[in-house]
Design an enzyme around this catalytic site. Structure first.
Site, short mmCIF file in Angstrom:
data_model
loop_
_atom_site.label_atom_id
_atom_site.label_comp_id
_atom_site.label_asym_id
_atom_site.label_seq_id
_atom_site.Cartn_x
_atom_site.Cartn_y
_atom_site.Cartn_z
N ASP A 37 5.98 2.60 6.28
CA ASP A 37 4.76 1.79 6.23
C ASP A 37 3.81 2.46 5.23
O ASP A 37 3.14 3.41 5.58
CB ASP A 37 4.17 1.72 7.63
CG ASP A 37 2.84 0.98 7.71
OD1 ASP A 37 2.41 0.40 6.70
OD2 ASP A 37 2.23 1.00 8.79
N HIS B 95 3.99 3.49 12.75
CA HIS B 95 3.00 4.57 12.90
C HIS B 95 3.55 5.78 13.68
O HIS B 95 2.81 6.48 14.35
CB HIS B 95 1.68 4.07 13.49
CG HIS B 95 0.87 3.29 12.48
ND1 HIS B 95 -0.49 3.17 12.56
CD2 HIS B 95 1.24 2.64 11.36
CE1 HIS B 95 -0.92 2.45 11.53
NE2 HIS B 95 0.12 2.11 10.80
N ASP C 76 4.04 -5.92 3.36
CA ASP C 76 3.81 -4.83 4.31
C ASP C 76 4.95 -4.84 5.31
O ASP C 76 5.86 -5.67 5.22
CB ASP C 76 2.44 -5.00 5.00
CG ASP C 76 1.80 -3.65 5.34
OD1 ASP C 76 2.55 -2.70 5.66
OD2 ASP C 76 0.57 -3.56 5.30
N HIS D 118 0.82 -1.21 0.00
CA HIS D 118 0.00 0.00 0.00
C HIS D 118 0.86 1.26 0.00
O HIS D 118 1.90 1.33 0.64
CB HIS D 118 -1.01 -0.01 1.14
CG HIS D 118 -0.46 0.10 2.53
ND1 HIS D 118 -0.27 1.31 3.15
CD2 HIS D 118 -0.08 -0.84 3.42
CE1 HIS D 118 0.18 1.11 4.37
NE2 HIS D 118 0.32 -0.19 4.57
N GLU E 107 -5.17 1.39 2.54
CA GLU E 107 -4.97 0.23 3.42
C GLU E 107 -5.16 0.62 4.87
O GLU E 107 -5.74 -0.13 5.67
CB GLU E 107 -3.57 -0.35 3.20
CG GLU E 107 -3.35 -1.72 3.87
CD GLU E 107 -2.84 -1.64 5.32
OE1 GLU E 107 -2.76 -2.69 5.96
OE2 GLU E 107 -2.53 -0.53 5.81
N GLU E 108 -4.68 1.81 5.23
CA GLU E 108 -4.66 2.22 6.64
C GLU E 108 -6.06 2.49 7.19
O GLU E 108 -6.23 2.67 8.39
CB GLU E 108 -3.78 3.47 6.81
CG GLU E 108 -2.31 3.25 6.49
CD GLU E 108 -1.58 2.40 7.52
OE1 GLU E 108 -2.22 1.94 8.49
OE2 GLU E 108 -0.37 2.17 7.35
#
Lengths: 332, 351
Positions: free
Chosen positions: B175, B315, B230, B65, B207-208
């Site tokens: 990410d 994150h 990922d 992603h 995706e998130e």
């Protein structure tokens, strides 16, 4: 419009039991669209044929409600929720079943507010014992809030504004739109409150080029309210994001352009939770550019949902403005 | 383009979920020398196809992603302060005193401020700040900022790609731009290998916020094999169960869990052993966290596997990884693709 809002919000129709709402809408749309049909799930699909690409509007007919899970020997009904409620707000409210039986929700007088959950609440339909209760309702029967919808000037208050007010907007638009370069589907969807279920199957069948949900959105204008931008009376709300969808930039900007060019009062909406039919529509098949027109509404999911008629009219104008433009130009 | 340069370019550019248009353009440009076709679908997934040499050949879809978590303007307060909400799972504790870009009519620099220690109540000092108490200060008056910024505009943290010691690097949005870079490295490796199957390299969107782009892109491609790429948690101080994490620099993880088809995993691990490519087994019991979830249950189902790049501080804006883990996994994937034939694909159809 006030009369239609009153009639449609007072009709019985918890998720999965929307047929009375279907009948009312069908009667309103007769002669204004080219075809109407009810699909396998119970969605009412009204098709106004046009030469261009397919645009699907979706407003859900279902309302939140309750379902009987158990009947006590004294005749009281235990129940569970259909859709999202705050159980501690339910004590003292009246409910109505499909067959017209009316009851009220209550609990033992010693129950503390923070203990109020479904296991502490019951519905009293006035039955003297289990046998009499069973002659009136059965386990699995659904009920919804029982209230009169009232007008206070431009503000209307009643249950099931979520999302019958969206249905009203589509009815009004469908009655006024005589022709369009687009192939228009007005979908009155079922079972939104239990997971966008009707929108999912109707979008799969229609497979539109653009999807637009119409649904209510909470406001940030009440005392100690949430930090939300939307205010009641400040116009139609164009959604940027909620928990179910990030509006496709093309669709969001299309709505903003139409609102600005037609002098339609609008506000932008970012919602930190919640979802609408657009959440299901945009993930259909290979993906469908989708957005949401939101109707500002105070006290969503309470028996006294409040909307402003000027906002509702602005939403109707926005729908009409959108269908007047060939969406092929927007999507290319 | 070299891995470091590509990853620096991708991680420094904005591409919050739902607004990946520019990111897709960057990815498309980088992929195009190595593939036959590049297109975007309705939700802006970037889909590249490198055709196989076979006729009526099966296909594999590599999905990573390209969206990143970020912030969105929720409300413009008096005096021009911006209240924000998150897009995806932002760790609110990491936001204080960050420099950000507000993507309004033009990009505007802002900072995230909060009440200083001197003015805090005693109980505030021991608690981490919540998203709804944070705000972005761009220095503009309320009147001026309303000309430049609207509710719903996106905000990203400003962070340059930084190379740490040797092959380690830190940046925001590793990410999963690192996964996108892994696809590019795989496509480069495939130049030197013969493969009979079609290879789709897909940089997915959203995706998130719920693997949304993977659902629709997989529906459109309907591959015979799906590999989600990922990031996975790298080991760092303070992690009690070492088994929950991977060691950075010891190869990428090959996922093990209900969303991973055992025959694909077996072939990947056997091939890695044969080629002496470092890898780690990553137990992955939770099925919803990656594009593998969406790929597996699309239409009538896709045999799916998961490659995880070990990464620390997920994150946050200092997501850290080892570039060697990307390179080794790309070599493994390219060789895996080169060895897939009809027989293997047929074998997957019966679990």
């Amino acid at each position: 419009m006030k009369d239609l809002i009153k009639r449609i919000t007072e009709v019985f129709g918890p998720s999965g039991q929307e047929s009375k709402v279907v009948e009312l809408i069908k009667a309103e749309l007769e002669g204004h669209v080219d075809e109407m049909y009810v699909d396998i799930m119970g969605n009412l699909i009204a098709h106004k044929k046009g030469p261009g690409k397919k645009i699907m509007f979706s407003a859900h007919m279902d309302e939140i409600g309750f379902m009987v899970t158990h009947i006590e020997k004294e005749g009281y009904l235990r129940f569970t929720n259909i859709g999202g409620h705050r159980p501690w707000t339910l004590k003292g409210l009246r409910v109505i079943f499909d067959n017209g039986v009316i009851g009220n929700i209550d609990c033992h007088s010693d129950t503390k507010p923070n203990e109020l959950n479904y296991d502490k609440l019951f519905i009293d339909i006035g039955a003297k014992d289990k046998a009499e209760a069973e002659s009136m309702v059965k386990i699995g029967d659904s009920c919804g809030f029982y209230n009169s919808t009232l007008a206070n000037g431009q503000r209307m208050i009643g249950n099931s504004m979520d999302d019958r007010i969206g249905c009203v907007i589509l009815i009004e638009a469908a009655q006024q739109v005589k022709s369009s370069p687009n192939d228009i589907y007005y979908v009155f969807s079922v079972q939104e409150e239990v997971g966008l279920r009707g929108a999912k199957t109707s979008a799969y069948r229609i497979h539109p080029d653009m999807g637009v949900a119409l649904d209510v959105t909470p406001t940030g204008d009440t005392p100690e309210g949430a930090k939300l931008n939307v205010k009641l009376g400040d116009g139609t709300a164009i959604k940027v994001k909620d928990a179910s969808v990030i509006a496709h930039p093309l669709v969001k900007n299309f709505m903003i352009d139409v609102a600005e060019k037609n002098n339609i009062k609008y506000q932008l909406e970012v919602l930190t939770a919640g979802g609408t039919d657009a959440g299901a529509i945009h993930l259909t098949k290979e993906g469908i550019p989708s957005g949401t027109i939101s109707i500002p509404c105070r006290y969503v999911h309470s028996p006294s949902e409040m909307v402003d008629l000027n906002d509702v009219k602005a939403c109707v104008e926005l729908v009409k403005g959108m269908v007047a433009i060939d969406i092929a130009q927007i999507l290319d | 383009m070299k891995l470091e340069k590509f990853l620096a370019q991708l991680t420094e550019a904005p591409g919050v979920s739902g607004y990946e248009g520019q990111m897709g353009d960057l990815v498309g440009q980088a992929f195009s020398p190595y593939v036959d076709e590049v297109r975007k679908d309705n939700l802006q997934n970037l889909i590249a196809l490198k055709k196989g040499s076979g006729k009526n050949c099966p296909s594999i879809m590599l999905a990573a992603h390209m969206d990143e978590i970020g912030l969105m303007v929720l409300k413009i307060e008096e005096k021009g302060f911006l209240r924000v909400t998150s897009v995806g799972g932002v760790d609110e504790r990491t936001l204080l005193s960050q420099e950000v870009t507000v993507h309004g009519k033009k990009p505007i620099i802002g900072i995230i401020g909060a009440k200083p220690p001197h003015l805090q109540q005693p109980d505030e000092r021991t608690k981490s700040i919540k998203m709804h108490d944070l705000y972005v200060d761009c220095g503009f008056s309320e009147e001026k900022i309303k000309e430049l910024v609207r509710v719903g505009d996106l905000i990203t943290i400003n962070r340059e790609f930084t190379q740490l010691h040797k092959s380690k690097a830190a940046a925001k949005a590793m990410d999963d731009r690192a996964g996108v870079a892994l696809i590019l490295e795989t496509l480069k490796e495939l130049q030197y290998l013969k493969h009979s199957i079609d290879v789709y390299g897909v940089a997915t969107v959203q995706e998130e916020v719920g693997t949304r782009g993977a659902f629709t892109s997989t529906y459109g491609i309907m591959p015979d094999i799906g590999i989600a790429i990922d990031v996975g948690h790298g080991h760092m101080p303070g992690i009690l169960n070492k088994e929950d994490t991977m060691e950075m620099g010891e190869g990428s993880g090959i996922g093990l869990g209900p969303h991973v088809h055992p025959k694909i995993r077996k072939k990947l691990t056997e091939l890695a052993d044969e080629l002496k490519i470092a890898y780690q087994i990553e137990p992955s019991p939770s099925p919803r966290g990656t594009d593998a979830y969406a790929m597996q249950i699309t239409r009538s189902g896709v045999p799916t596997a998961l490659i995880s790049i070990p990464l620390r501080y997920m994150h946050t804006s200092v997501e850290t990884l080892d570039l060697e883990d990307i390179k080794s996994a790309a070599r493994l994937l390219a060789n895996f693709i080169a060895r897939i034939d009809h027989e293997f694909v047929e074998g997957l159809k019966c679990f």
